[in-house]
Design an enzyme around this catalytic site. Structure first.
Site, PDB file in Angstrom:
ATOM      1  N   SER A   1      30.039 -25.586  13.500  1.00 54.89           N
ATOM      2  CA  SER A   1      29.929 -24.187  13.869  1.00 54.89           C
ATOM      3  C   SER A   1      28.920 -24.026  15.015  1.00 54.89           C
ATOM      4  CB  SER A   1      29.571 -23.371  12.624  1.00 54.89           C
ATOM      5  OG  SER A   1      29.866 -22.028  12.790  1.00 54.89           O
TER       6      SER A   1
ATOM      7  N   ASP B   1      40.865 -21.061  11.732  1.00 53.54           N
ATOM      8  CA  ASP B   1      39.431 -20.785  11.619  1.00 53.54           C
ATOM      9  C   ASP B   1      39.119 -19.347  12.046  1.00 53.54           C
ATOM     10  OD1 ASP B   1      36.565 -20.748  11.951  1.00 53.54           O
ATOM     11  OD2 ASP B   1      36.633 -22.935  12.035  1.00 53.54           O
TER      12      ASP B   1
ATOM     13  N   HIS C   1      36.955 -22.180   7.677  1.00 54.19           N
ATOM     14  CA  HIS C   1      35.977 -22.482   8.719  1.00 54.19           C
ATOM     15  C   HIS C   1      35.634 -23.959   8.671  1.00 54.19           C
ATOM     16  CE1 HIS C   1      32.974 -21.754  11.670  1.00 54.19           C
ATOM     17  NE2 HIS C   1      31.921 -21.761  10.864  1.00 54.19           N
TER      18      HIS C   1
END
Length: 520
Positions: free
Chosen positions: A232, A459, A489
């Site tokens: 991320s 995502d 995610h």
């Protein structure tokens, strides 16, 4: 109120928390090792000890348990310059955690993780997710850390717990001039509290300094190259590192990839689109299950209209939450967003929406608390303060009230459910006392070793297109793109054998997968 910076690139660690609560050149010399005072800091010896229980700023809880087989976690602190422009000046401490490699004979080095946020504690995140990386521990020490401004690494402080309860419950989508005034004043008061409580640290918590910390950490841990797993926001941090120190990159993996070509506004709009896509997929699943789905409506449109109507009703009349706390419109939106990080949590979304419709907002409020870093005992981690601080010192954009309002139609068009929330979030840095560094981060890394860049087509927080952009920006032969056709995610922690096989083969054996590989 939770603004879009809180959602910039929240890590897969969020999903682990949810389960528990819901059930381009190198700097310095040619080797990129710095000089003078930085070299002195690079020679520091870490004092590894048994890990204490996480601090309140890290989220609290128990000290990490030994891994299967008895391997114990060790914790330490590393000194870094507060200001790299003054390397012989004041230093600050970064909190580190590690567990040693199983096969010491064939050990490669230390694999450093960043789980995103920005603002997620790696000292608590790594032990929570360590089972997913046990294969990698065969040849790596696994290392997590609290980036500067986070957790025990001189964590940024803004509001106390009681103030945060009030702050996150506020109306974050003002409907008239009175509410707009309250919204703007709230942002100013929060920024002022951050400056009052952590003003000395605010200018130095940005991603560029965090990348320099990574290089110092590499040296202190005794590695000639950086071995890195960024998830991320951790991919943005890794990209900035690769730009600053391309020849220092060893084997690196970027999962759930931030698009480095997008401004903060474009990134927020992309997230709005991503969460709407995830909500569409959730609603379609509900439709496919027919009467098994507890929500009203038999089409995707009808289910999403029900959700949008529920949020509007909560704006007018919050419902019972936990204790004396009520489920507000803002909490409901946060709770919905929290569940969209993983398909495994769609069941909680369905249950939470159904219960809130009946006047019981406990589950959605619990989910919102998880996103905001609130523990059941009422204490908050500093993830929100760190997230805002890092975002605002990174990005230059400062949207005032009128500029924000002008963008709302575009956000609403992309998502009738999330458009208002993430659109109003553009104002998040408008009152910040420190200027931002860039419009977009520079991640060009000519001369770097290959970096495996993984995009997930479903995502919501870091939309799939960002992986392609990151690979292109890193440069030809550097960014190696791999696609995972899935939901949620991130990709590696989906347990997909194709993704994990490719990552493990690269990190453990140096085998680079073919660019354009698709796992499904």
């Amino acid at each position: 109120m939770a603004t879009s910076p809180v959602l910039r690139a929240t890590a897969v660690f969020t999903a682990a928390v949810l389960l528990s609560v819901a059930g381009c050149s190198d700097n310095g010399d040619k080797d990129g090792n710095g000089d003078g005072a930085e070299q002195d800091l690079a020679g520091q010896k870490l004092d590894w000890k048994d890990c204490p229980a996480p601090s309140a700023a890290e989220g609290g809880g128990d000290a990490p348990s030994p891994l299967p087989g008895g391997s114990k976690w060790q914790c330490s602190f590393m000194n870094v310059p507060r200001d790299y422009a003054k390397p012989d000046g004041e230093t600050i401490e970064l909190a580190l955690i590690r567990v040693k490699a199983r096969d010491t004979k064939n050990r490669i080095g230390s694999l450093i993780f960043n789980f995103g946020g920005p603002g997620v504690s790696g000292v608590t995140g790594l032990p929570s997710l360590a089972a997913n990386y046990e294969k990698l521990r065969s040849r790596y020490d696994l290392v997590g850390f609290d980036p500067r401004g986070v957790g025990r690494s001189v964590g940024i402080e803004c509001y106390d717990d009681e103030q945060l309860d009030e702050y996150y419950a506020q109306d974050s989508t003002p409907d008239d001039a009175t509410e707009e005034k309250a919204f703007t004043e709230s942002l100013a008061e929060y920024a002022s509290a951050c400056e009052e409580n952590s003003g000395d640290e605010l200018p130095y918590v940005g991603t560029t300094n965090a990348a320099r910390d990574l290089d110092l950490m590499r040296q202190v841990l005794g590695d000639n190259k950086l071995y890195y797993f960024g998830i991320s926001y951790g991919t943005e941090l890794g990209g900035v590192y690769a730009h600053l120190f391309p020849r220092r990159v060893g084997r690196a993996v970027f999962d759930a990839v931030v698009d480095p070509t997008k401004s903060s506004e474009q990134g927020s709009l992309g997230q709005t689109r991503g969460f709407q896509l995830a909500l569409d997929n959730f609603a379609q699943d509900c439709v496919d299950r027919g009467e098994e789905c507890a929500l009203p409506g038999r089409t995707v449109k009808e289910i999403e209209e029900f959700i949008a109507d529920l949020i509007k009703r909560l704006d007018q009349k919050p419902v019972k939450g936990i204790g004396e706390r009520r489920l507000t419109q803002s909490h409901a939106a946060n709770g919905i967003i929290q569940t969209l990080y993983s398909q495994d949590y769609w069941q909680y979304l369905e249950q939470g929406l159904d219960e809130a419709d009946g006047g019981n907002g406990e589950l959605l409020l619990t989910l919102s608390d998880s996103l905001n870093g609130r523990s059941p005992d009422g204490s908050y981690s500093n993830i929100g303060a760190a997230n805002a601080s890092i975002n605002c010192v990174d990005y230059k954009a400062r949207h005032d009230l009128e500029q924000t309002k002008a963008k709302l139609p575009e956000f609403r068009k992309v998502s009738p459910v999330f458009g208002d929330f993430l659109g109003w979030g553009l104002s998040g840095c408008s009152q910040w006392p420190v200027d931002g560094e860039w419009d977009t981060p520079d991640v060009r890394a000519p001369g770097s070793a290959p970096i495996l860049v993984i995009g997930n087509t479903g995502d919501p927080a870091t939309p799939y297109a960002g992986a392609r952009k990151m690979a292109e920006e890193l440069g030809k032969g550097v960014g190696i793109e791999l696609t995972y056709r899935g939901e949620g995610h991130g990709a590696y922690n989906s347990d997909d054998p194709c993704v994990q096989g490719a990552v493990n083969a690269y990190l453990l054996e140096g085998k680079v997968p073919a660019a354009g590989t698709v796992c499904q």
